[in-house]
Design a protein around this motif. Structure first.
Motif, short mmCIF file in Angstrom:
data_model
loop_
_atom_site.label_atom_id
_atom_site.label_comp_id
_atom_site.label_asym_id
_atom_site.label_seq_id
_atom_site.Cartn_x
_atom_site.Cartn_y
_atom_site.Cartn_z
N ASP A 41 0.81 -1.22 0.00
CA ASP A 41 0.00 0.00 0.00
C ASP A 41 0.84 1.27 0.00
OD1 ASP A 41 1.00 0.02 2.56
OD2 ASP A 41 -0.94 0.12 3.57
N GLY A 42 2.18 1.12 -0.03
CA GLY A 42 3.07 2.28 -0.07
C GLY A 42 3.70 2.66 1.25
N ARG A 43 3.30 2.01 2.34
CA ARG A 43 3.86 2.34 3.65
C ARG A 43 5.34 1.96 3.70
NH1 ARG A 43 3.39 -0.42 9.05
NH2 ARG A 43 2.45 -2.12 7.87
N PRO A 44 6.22 2.86 4.16
CA PRO A 44 7.64 2.55 4.27
C PRO A 44 7.88 1.32 5.14
CG PRO A 44 7.30 4.90 4.50
CD PRO A 44 5.94 4.27 4.51
N LYS A 45 8.84 0.49 4.73
CA LYS A 45 9.16 -0.74 5.45
C LYS A 45 10.64 -0.74 5.82
CE LYS A 45 8.86 -5.79 5.18
NZ LYS A 45 8.58 -6.96 4.32
N VAL A 46 10.94 -0.17 6.97
CA VAL A 46 12.31 -0.19 7.49
C VAL A 46 12.69 -1.63 7.81
CG1 VAL A 46 13.79 0.55 9.40
CG2 VAL A 46 12.18 2.16 8.36
N ASP A 47 13.92 -1.98 7.51
CA ASP A 47 14.40 -3.36 7.62
C ASP A 47 14.32 -3.88 9.06
OD1 ASP A 47 15.95 -5.59 6.23
OD2 ASP A 47 17.23 -5.16 7.95
N ASP A 48 13.98 -5.17 9.18
CA ASP A 48 13.87 -5.81 10.50
C ASP A 48 15.18 -5.73 11.28
OD1 ASP A 48 11.22 -6.52 10.18
OD2 ASP A 48 11.66 -8.51 9.41
N ALA A 49 16.30 -5.88 10.58
CA ALA A 49 17.60 -5.84 11.27
C ALA A 49 17.83 -4.48 11.93
CB ALA A 49 18.73 -6.15 10.28
N THR A 81 1.76 2.59 31.16
CA THR A 81 2.42 1.55 30.37
C THR A 81 2.03 0.15 30.82
OG1 THR A 81 4.35 1.59 31.83
CG2 THR A 81 4.43 2.98 29.86
N ILE A 82 2.09 -0.77 29.87
CA ILE A 82 2.07 -2.20 30.13
C ILE A 82 3.47 -2.72 29.82
CG2 ILE A 82 1.09 -4.44 29.45
CD1 ILE A 82 -1.45 -2.93 28.65
N ASN A 83 4.07 -3.44 30.76
CA ASN A 83 5.47 -3.86 30.67
C ASN A 83 6.40 -2.65 30.63
OD1 ASN A 83 4.71 -6.61 30.53
ND2 ASN A 83 4.50 -6.50 28.30
N PRO A 84 6.41 -1.86 31.69
CA PRO A 84 7.18 -0.62 31.69
C PRO A 84 8.69 -0.81 31.58
CG PRO A 84 6.34 -1.10 33.89
CD PRO A 84 5.67 -2.06 32.96
N ASP A 85 9.19 -2.00 31.87
CA ASP A 85 10.63 -2.23 31.78
C ASP A 85 11.05 -2.75 30.41
OD1 ASP A 85 11.02 -1.46 34.43
OD2 ASP A 85 10.61 -3.48 35.18
N SER A 86 10.10 -2.90 29.49
CA SER A 86 10.41 -3.38 28.15
C SER A 86 10.45 -2.22 27.17
CB SER A 86 9.36 -4.40 27.71
OG SER A 86 9.36 -5.53 28.56
N VAL A 87 10.98 -2.49 25.98
CA VAL A 87 11.11 -1.48 24.94
C VAL A 87 10.19 -1.85 23.77
CG1 VAL A 87 12.68 -0.36 23.31
CG2 VAL A 87 13.49 -1.02 25.60
N LEU A 88 9.46 -0.87 23.29
CA LEU A 88 8.56 -1.06 22.15
C LEU A 88 9.21 -0.45 20.91
CD1 LEU A 88 5.76 -1.80 20.95
CD2 LEU A 88 4.99 0.49 21.62
N VAL A 89 9.40 -1.29 19.88
CA VAL A 89 9.95 -0.82 18.61
C VAL A 89 9.17 -1.45 17.47
CG1 VAL A 89 11.93 -0.92 17.04
CG2 VAL A 89 12.29 -0.39 19.45
N GLY A 90 8.76 -0.65 16.50
CA GLY A 90 8.08 -1.20 15.34
C GLY A 90 7.66 -0.11 14.37
#
Length: 313
Positions: A41-49, A81-90
């Motif tokens: 759909d055109g959304r940018p897809k930054v690499d998983d690595a 937050t839920i899981n305040p000691d974790s990091v959210l990336v996506g």
């Protein structure tokens, strides 16, 4: 704000593939700084690595890079937050809701059913688009009582699709159930035990007016495909074309901090020498330290080799 969203829908033929989405052509135009891979759909897809490397980036490091590029409105704090000691990336998938309006609700429902064959309620439409590595970013206009659109059922669906949590400008419900998911690291404004009302004929509290469009989260502007970095109660939204720079700057800062702290403990240098611009002798020492410890540092050896290639010491 509503006029802006409706204007975009009318001008750029939104509902051709997904109701409330802008056209692929216009999304490509809005995200033209990104030169890499994209979703259909055109959304940018930054690499998983790169996403994996992003998990070690601090909010301060990301904020500094964005600020240097004149991106002043990419951070929003003061979340629950839920899981305040974790990091959210996506990668961001965005959704924008407004307070419910029956005529708009039924028009959007009809268009979604007509063009896409949708039979689900509107709050499930964006979730259908989610894939691994996404983060569902929702402007729910801080809806509270009778406003929550996400509880443990949708939370489990979101986590199954993405392996991630959400950034939600509004109230959640079923917090105990959401916490039981485990890896559902999420940022939200408040909690209320009620659920949203979505019946245009009887009771209506929310209407979905945008999917994968530019949206606002607090004082931050978010684009579909932005990289979401959430930690320590704050979230920064990183434009995809700046994601690699953010990661590389963070890795260099991390290594320099480790080196500086070690040399201070060894009393080889004074705090004044480490806190200020490093002399050539310290820079040479740092380069040699990288070579000697290349397999023991919290940065991939291949990335350290790239750093060393750019150094003259």
């Amino acid at each position: 704000m509503l006029k802006i969203y409706l204007g975009i829908l009318l001008l750029f033929g939104a509902a051709t593939l997904q109701a409330q989405q802008i056209s692929k052509e216009y999304l490509l135009h809005l995200t033209r700084e990104w030169k890499g891979e994209r979703f259909a759909d055109g959304r940018p897809k930054v690499d998983d690595a790169l996403l994996k490397r992003m998990k070690k980036v601090t909010l301060e490091e990301a904020w500094a890079v964005l600020r240097n590029h004149n991106y002043k409105y990419q951070f929003e704090g003061n979340w629950q937050t839920i899981n305040p000691d974790s990091v959210l990336v996506g990668r961001a998938v965005t959704a924008t809701f407004t307070p419910g309006r029956p005529d708009l609700q039924t028009a959007i429902d009809d268009k979604g059913h007509e063009k896409d064959g949708r039979i689900k309620s509107q709050n499930a439409w964006p979730i259908d688009l989610l894939v691994k590595g996404d983060v569902y970013v929702v402007d729910q206009f801080n809806a509270y009582e009778d406003g929550p659109t996400i509880g443990d059922n949708l939370g489990n669906s979101i986590y199954a699709k993405t392996g991630n949590g959400i950034v939600y400008e509004g109230a959640l419900r079923d917090l105990n159930g959401l916490k039981e998911i485990g890896g559902f690291t999420s940022f939200f404004r408040s909690y209320h035990p009620s659920h949203h009302l979505n019946d245009a004929k009887r009771a209506l509290n929310t209407t979905l007016v945008g999917i994968n469009q530019p949206t606002r989260i607090g004082k931050a502007t978010v684009m579909p495909g932005d990289i979401v970095l959430g930690r320590e109660g704050g979230v920064v939204f990183i434009p995809p074309h700046l994601a690699e720079e953010v990661v590389k700057v963070s890795e260099v800062v991390r290594l320099r901090d480790m080196f500086g702290h070690q040399r201070l403990r060894e009393q080889k240098y004074t705090p004044g020498q480490i806190d200020n611009r490093w002399s050539d002798d310290i820079e040479k020492d740092f380069s040699q330290w990288l070579r000697e410890h290349i397999n023991k540092l919290p940065v991939d050896p291949a990335q350290i080799q790239e750093i060393l290639k750019q150094r003259t010491w």
